[in-house]
Design an enzyme around this catalytic site. Structure first.
Site, short mmCIF file in Angstrom:
data_model
loop_
_atom_site.label_atom_id
_atom_site.label_comp_id
_atom_site.label_asym_id
_atom_site.label_seq_id
_atom_site.Cartn_x
_atom_site.Cartn_y
_atom_site.Cartn_z
N SER A 1 1.48 -9.70 -1.03
CA SER A 1 1.17 -8.27 -0.92
C SER A 1 1.41 -7.69 0.47
CB SER A 1 -0.27 -8.02 -1.35
OG SER A 1 -1.15 -8.82 -0.58
N GLU B 1 -10.01 6.00 2.97
CA GLU B 1 -10.83 4.92 3.51
C GLU B 1 -9.90 3.74 3.76
OE1 GLU B 1 -10.54 5.48 0.23
OE2 GLU B 1 -9.63 3.53 -0.18
N LYS C 1 0.81 -1.22 0.00
CA LYS C 1 0.00 0.00 0.00
C LYS C 1 0.84 1.28 0.00
CE LYS C 1 -4.11 -1.99 0.17
NZ LYS C 1 -5.07 -1.87 -0.94
C1 LIG Z 1 -1.88 -7.05 2.40
C2 LIG Z 1 -2.97 -6.69 1.48
N1 LIG Z 1 -3.08 -7.31 0.31
C3 LIG Z 1 -4.06 -7.02 -0.55
C4 LIG Z 1 -5.02 -6.09 -0.27
C5 LIG Z 1 -6.11 -5.85 -1.25
O1 LIG Z 1 -6.06 -4.64 -1.93
P1 LIG Z 1 -5.65 -4.57 -3.45
O2 LIG Z 1 -6.52 -5.53 -4.19
O3 LIG Z 1 -5.91 -3.17 -3.83
O4 LIG Z 1 -4.24 -4.92 -3.57
C6 LIG Z 1 -4.96 -5.38 0.94
C7 LIG Z 1 -5.96 -4.36 1.28
O5 LIG Z 1 -6.04 -3.82 2.33
C8 LIG Z 1 -3.91 -5.70 1.84
O6 LIG Z 1 -3.81 -5.08 3.02
#
Ligand SMILES: Cc1ncc(COP(=O)(O)O)c(C=O)c1O
Lengths: 396, 269
Positions: A375, A110, A88
């Site tokens: 992620s 948000e 993020k």
């Molecule tokens: C660790 C992590 N992965 C994935 C996501 C999903 O978001 P996005 O699809 O925008 O990557 C989030 C959202 O808060 C997250 O905290």
């Protein structure tokens, strides 16, 4: 053809479905971003923060035990090692620099899992900007640690109790605040969704993930066959996928949250289990009833618990360039445990959905080079995991 | 049908000649329940409403403040569908020729299928449609269908709208332009921005088109002031508060709204 087009559309998706009060701000942002995105000074400044502050590039780690288990070559893109613990920050650093250059004094956001909220609070501290984060009370409950993190970073966390008290409602409330304070406030959207130009801006800032992977693979003389990422709004996924879209031979899987299972209606799989509609400023796949009212999403992963998805994903889903499928809460928990034990990495429950997909396509990945976007890290999820384990009487 | 003059246009043409300002109350279809909301509409019509704006409840009303959010939530509990809404308007049509403006967000229209929405809206007797999240840039997908049915697409202008937005929107606008008095969501306010008057004048200098003012208006005193420069006033949250305050007393809902409506109407005389 480059997407989005000049009107902010990805084919029939995307657009600017917002109230007139916000149109001038959206047009201003679009103009400003167009001017600055290729500006060398801006790019250098962002690159410097990504390197020295965020700690990029994140490693591309060869997961040998996992690879052995699936008889394939699996690499994890370690966004969990990015400062604040997820991808993020790539986006919030970029957008905060934009906001500073636009002269904005206040940033609102948000958040669902709290990861975007923390990443926003972090850059607001860094750049000395007032920060307010809207968060559903259900998410405040299940992501307490992140609430505390935001608060120690100096952000105001505003609880939202309307509707399902999760991410979509937090986004409604952020938009209402923006409508009210649009003259002074920058709205920092946390995923590649919402009204144009956000899907494009967030994608561009997150594309650092895929660009790094390309470089990192080149160094070891490899090229991927398959990319896997989880989908909340779709920012970590599009960040990994976008630089690879031009390579037709690379297969991509976007993993949506299947919750209790698609058949139960309790899930957050907008593409796999929804249909096109308009919400939060864009046309995209949504969970909705026959009358066009938005349904509540369900996922054990707060960051995936959203009834929509970024418009670019809707576009590539229809084109079948990216394949979208689902992983249930249960499968995600199993993958969470697997990665902890096999690799000594505690993944976010969101990211565990991507890891779980390896098992679902285990025949297909044999002998292949696979990139999984890790992620985020799972420290924030320990309470949720403990709760799930005791509720369902499964082993640790 | 298509050659008939639109009721909204007709009303503003007549009021302009007479130097009158129209009163447009807003209520949600189905709040507190369909029958009572129908009775409220009737009461408004017999107590001074010149047009009526009917809100079709949406689950995520991003441009609305607390009062209308709660109103939509009550209506959604009653499972109001688009078919109910058309039936509501058709029943109103049996008893009144008052212009009807249908107010909602785009997703319910899109889910119904936009072309079918235009057909059904026209058949029911809807004269204007205002979709909050459909700025001119995205309006064509609705316009192409409702134009053919001679339904006016009403657009919003806001305090943040500059000259170029005003030019663009007045070039699209039909019926009237709805000027949002405050930078903010819907909701009754005690005081309104002073810039309102100059903004309305700015719009009218750019195009000679009726301008209605809404969002925030709550009292006969405000109405009396606004009538000096605007062609219509729209009041929503203040009226819906009477519902919220009397949820267990339908008679009192009708009574208090009727009295309020009379008060507004006489302040516009
Ligand atoms: C660790 C992590 N992965 C994935 C996501 C999903 O978001 P996005 O699809 O925008 O990557 C989030 C959202 O808060 C997250 O905290």
């Amino acid at each position: 053809m480059k997407y989005p087009d000049s009107r902010g559309h990805f084919g029939e998706y995307g657009g600017r479905y917002i109230s007139e009060t916000l149109m001038p701000a959206i047009l201003e942002l679009e103009e400003f971003y167009k001017k600055i995105k290729n500006n060398k000074e801006f790019k250098d400044e962002l690159r410097s923060y990504l390197k020295n502050y965020a700690g990029r590039p994140t490693p591309l780690y060869y997961a040998s035990r996992l690879s052995k288990l699936y008889s394939s070559n699996i690499y994890l893109k370690r966004e969990d090692l990015n400062h604040t613990g997820s991808h993020k920050l790539n986006n919030t650093l970029g957008q905060a620099l934009l906001a500073v250059k636009m002269g904005k004094k206040r940033i609102i956001a948000e958040t669902g899992a709290g990861q975007h909220g923390v990443a926003t609070a972090t850059v607001c501290a860094l750049f000395d900007i007032e920060c307010e984060v809207f968060m559903g009370i259900k998410d405040i409950e299940r992501q307490k640690q992140n609430v505390l993190r935001m608060e120690v970073l100096g952000a105001k966390v505003t609880p939202v109790s309307a509707g399902s008290s999760t991410l979509k409602d937090a986004m409604n409330e952020a938009i209402r605040d923006w409508i009210t304070n649009v003259r002074t406030t920058y709205y920092m959207i946390g995923t590649a969704a919402g009204m144009h130009p956000y899907p494009e801006i967030v994608r561009d800032f997150q594309s650092v993930i895929g660009k790094e992977v390309l470089k990192e693979l080149k160094q070891i003389d490899k090229f991927p066959d398959i990319l896997i990422a989880c989908i909340g709004g779709g920012s970590n996924a599009i960040g990994l996928f976008h630089p690879f879209l031009k390579y037709k031979e690379v297969k991509m899987y976007g993993v949506e949250a299947g919750g209790f299972g698609l058949g139960t209606g309790k899930h957050a799989a907008s593409i796999s289990g929804g249909k096109p509609g308009v919400l939060h400023g864009n046309k995209t796949y949504l969970l909705q009833d026959e009358d066009g009212r938005i349904k509540e999403a369900h996922s054990i992963a707060a960051g995936l618990d959203y009834p929509g998805v970024g418009p670019e994903h809707s576009f590539y889903a229809d084109k079948k360039r990216i394949i979208y499928d689902t992983i249930t809460d249960k499968e995600a928990i199993e993958a969470f445990k697997l990665l902890c034990r096999l690799e000594g990495i505690i993944p976010a429950i969101e990211s565990s959905h991507a890891v779980a997909y390896l098992d679902k396509i285990k025949n297909e990945i044999k002998g292949k080079t696979v990139i999984v976007n890790l992620s985020g890290r799972g420290d924030k999820d320990m309470e949720t995991i403990a709760g799930y384990i005791s509720e369902n009487k499964i082993t640790k | 049908m298509a050659n008939n003059i639109n009721k909204i246009d007709e009303l503003f043409a007549n009021y302009k000649k007479a130097g009158k300002t129209a009163f447009i109350p807003f209520i949600s279809i189905g709040d507190p329940d369909i029958e009572t909301s129908f009775d409220i509409a009737k009461a408004l019509i017999s107590n001074g409403a010149d047009m009526i704006e009917l809100g079709y409840p949406f689950s995520d009303p991003m441009a609305d403040g607390k009062v209308i959010q709660k109103s939509y939530e009550r209506a959604l509990k009653n499972r109001v569908t688009m078919a109910d809404a058309f039936n509501f308007v058709a029943r109103l049509r049996e008893i009144s020729e008052i212009p009807v403006i249908f107010f909602t967000y785009y997703n319910p229209i899109f889910a119904y299928r936009t072309s079918e929405f235009a057909d059904s809206a026209s058949a029911a007797g809807i004269d204007g449609v205002l979709v909050v999240d459909l700025p001119p840039e995205e309006s064509f997908e609705l316009k192409q269908f409702i134009d053919k049915k001679n339904i006016d697409q009403i657009f919003l202008l806001a305090p943040t709208s500059d000259v170029s937005r005003i030019k663009l929107i007045t070039s699209y606008a039909k019926g009237f332009v709805y000027y949002v008095s405050v930078t903010g969501v819907t909701g009754a306010r005690r005081s309104l921005p002073a810039e309102m008057r100059s903004k309305v004048e700015e719009i009218k200098n750019i195009k000679d088109i009726p301008v209605g003012i809404g969002f925030g208006i709550s009292s006969p005193e405000q109405a009396e002031e606004i009538k000096n420069y605007a062609d219509a006033i729209i009041i929503g949250s203040k009226i819906i508060q009477f519902i919220e305050n009397n949820l267990n007393d339908k008679k009192n809902i009708i009574k208090s709204i009727s009295e309020f409506s009379c008060g507004i109407k006489s302040s516009l005389m």
